[in-house]
Design an enzyme around this catalytic site. Structure first.
Site, mmCIF file in Angstrom:
data_model
loop_
_atom_site.group_PDB
_atom_site.id
_atom_site.type_symbol
_atom_site.label_atom_id
_atom_site.label_comp_id
_atom_site.label_asym_id
_atom_site.label_seq_id
_atom_site.Cartn_x
_atom_site.Cartn_y
_atom_site.Cartn_z
ATOM 1 N N GLY A 10 0.815 -1.218 0.000
ATOM 2 C CA GLY A 10 0.000 0.000 0.000
ATOM 3 C C GLY A 10 0.845 1.264 0.000
ATOM 4 C CG ASN A 11 3.897 2.106 2.818
ATOM 5 O OD1 ASN A 11 3.209 3.011 3.270
ATOM 6 N ND2 ASN A 11 4.367 1.122 3.565
ATOM 7 C CE LYS A 122 -0.417 -2.481 10.323
ATOM 8 N NZ LYS A 122 0.746 -3.134 9.757
ATOM 9 C CE LYS A 206 1.041 -5.864 0.648
ATOM 10 N NZ LYS A 206 2.222 -6.321 1.377
ATOM 11 C CE LYS A 268 7.237 -6.422 2.353
ATOM 12 N NZ LYS A 268 5.882 -6.014 2.688
#
Lengths: 305, 305
Positions: A10-11, A122, A206, A268
């Site tokens: 998203g960045n 978060k 995500k 990740k």
């Protein structure tokens, strides 16, 4: 012809509609060769800056209501999904191998007993000074923490994805070789009570949502596209070494040695390990611009069982 | 087992997330019998108050960027679609005839040569005083008009829908007997230039989008669910008469006599006439609570060729 889940950060999507459109033209260019090669794919995107922007708009606006975080996430799926499907449509146009592409608004099931709910981590939404943060915490029950010296922010839990509620729709589209954008921002987090789904204030990572998606749709590989070209040991030190291929067993050792940055490469790698462990199939972490090479296992880091 | 398009009004969805959730539980109850009867359906919803709210949040917020109207519409599709698919999932749960339901983010093609672009009529977003309205008009090129004595608002064009860009996805889901929510708010309006799609600041009437959807998916009927129980002649006068069944030819006469209110019943009737004329199949206008009866042609107004 294979089936993939592609995870996009998203960045990399910019801070407003125009930036996002421009950046997604570039994303579409990077992904187009994979479509031309006939691969089927679900694209999962991040939404950190975008859902923050939407949430902040509702917080700052004086005449619109408070908007719960799950609903802000749903809005971000429409906003980003529109731009991705538009960019892919536009780049495929006129090519013989053009295929339908669409976004499925996606709820992702989480477990209310997930330990993450006991420890929100978060940060989301606006920054507050200490006094306002305390007042807000008292009136709403929000957990507020000091964030990187810039003020106080609300933190929400980041539970693990358990199931993709719209998987039947996603699978029906994939079976027709259509391109699907789904689980944007990790999905709209929902919990189940007596068989009914309720949105919760939380953020699902995500990449973990991508791994769950890849498992559920029977993907041949999970491909995480990011800003760096590969996974490194001793990253950003004179000793940094690129990992071209790495096994789950080797990664366990590197994890124990604390090689990967929390909130950045670590989730990740954990997501890739979860997919590869569950399925015995490879995962790839590569730069967006290397997408086509990464699919031929000629770029990025390949994670093998 | 038949295939239907159901059109739901945005005014019936409430002014905030909690209201919307509650009202949609009721909508889900009204639609559930039709799902249980085995009908396939695309649900198209309005978004007037919701897209207005989203647009206003971005306008009023001091630290978030301007958000184009097409993108606000995309957000509203995620926001409302999430709640509809959630409500339908929750009401179907535990029933043997439960079916997958999902929202497809939908772009709807309009013609840049549509005369509507020469005459913007649809008020959107915030109210301004005359001075601010003039300044805004000068700096942005927006067309600002005085709206019902409450101040000045921007007006945008309301062009007719030409095509549903995500029709292949919608059809693939329908073919699997999945329930689809699509073209929310009339769809995200896009125009085509050299084969590429671009979002435009416009509002497509959701009933006209429903008619186009019904035509494209080969619906057996278009069903517009609204706040009144039927179409009336001389509505809201002592002489008002309910229309149970009416033909296109009869409607042409009533239209010429100016029986139907612009911006209210008129676009619904025009949308039904467009579908019934193009396909020879019936359209229905009925109250939400009469949905099940309306499907058996025992309530509402049936429009016949």
């Amino acid at each position: 012809m294979s089936r993939y889940v592609i995870s996009l950060g998203g960045n990399a999507l910019g801070n407003n509609a125009d930036e996002q459109k421009q950046l997604l033209r570039h994303v579409a260019e990077a992904i187009h060769p994979l479509i031309q090669a006939g691969h089927d794919m679900v694209i999962v995107h991040g939404n950190g800056p975008q859902v923050g922007m939407i949430n902040l708009s509702f917080t700052e606006s004086s005449s619109t209501p408070m908007m719960p975080f799950a609903e802000c996430g749903a809005m971000s799926q429409g906003y980003i999904g529109f731009h991705i499907q538009n960019a892919l449509h536009n780049i495929m146009n006129g090519h013989a191998d053009s295929r339908p592409v669409s976004t499925v608004v996606t709820q992702v099931l989480v477990d209310p007993e997930d330990p993450a709910f006991q420890q929100p981590t978060k940060p989301i939404g606006a920054f507050y000074n200490e006094t306002d943060a305390r007042t807000l915490a008292r009136s709403t029950g929000y957990v507020m923490v000091e964030d990187s010296g810039r003020g106080y922010r609300r933190v929400v839990p980041s539970p693990k994805p358990v199931d993709i509620m719209e998987k039947d729709a996603i699978l029906a589209l994939l079976d027709q070789h259509q391109i699907v954008i789904a689980a944007g921002g990790g999905g709209i987090p929902v919990i189940e009570k007596e068989g009914k789904l309720f949105g919760v204030d939380a953020v699902i990572d995500k990449d973990h949502a991508s791994a769950k998606m890849a498992e559920i749709i029977g993907a041949d590989a999970l491909v995480i596209l990011t800003a760096v070209d590969a996974v490194y040991l001793d990253f950003n030190t004179p000793d940094q070494r690129k990992l071209a291929k790495v096994t789950l067993e080797e990664l366990d050792v590197f994890l124990a040695d604390d090689h990967f940055k929390k909130g950045s490469m670590l989730p990740k790698i954990e997501a890739c390990m979860a997919f590869t462990k569950a399925t015995g199939r490879p995962s790839v972490i590569a730069a967006l611009d290397d997408a086509a090479l990464a699919f031929q296992q000629q770029a990025g880091t390949i994670i093998l069982p």
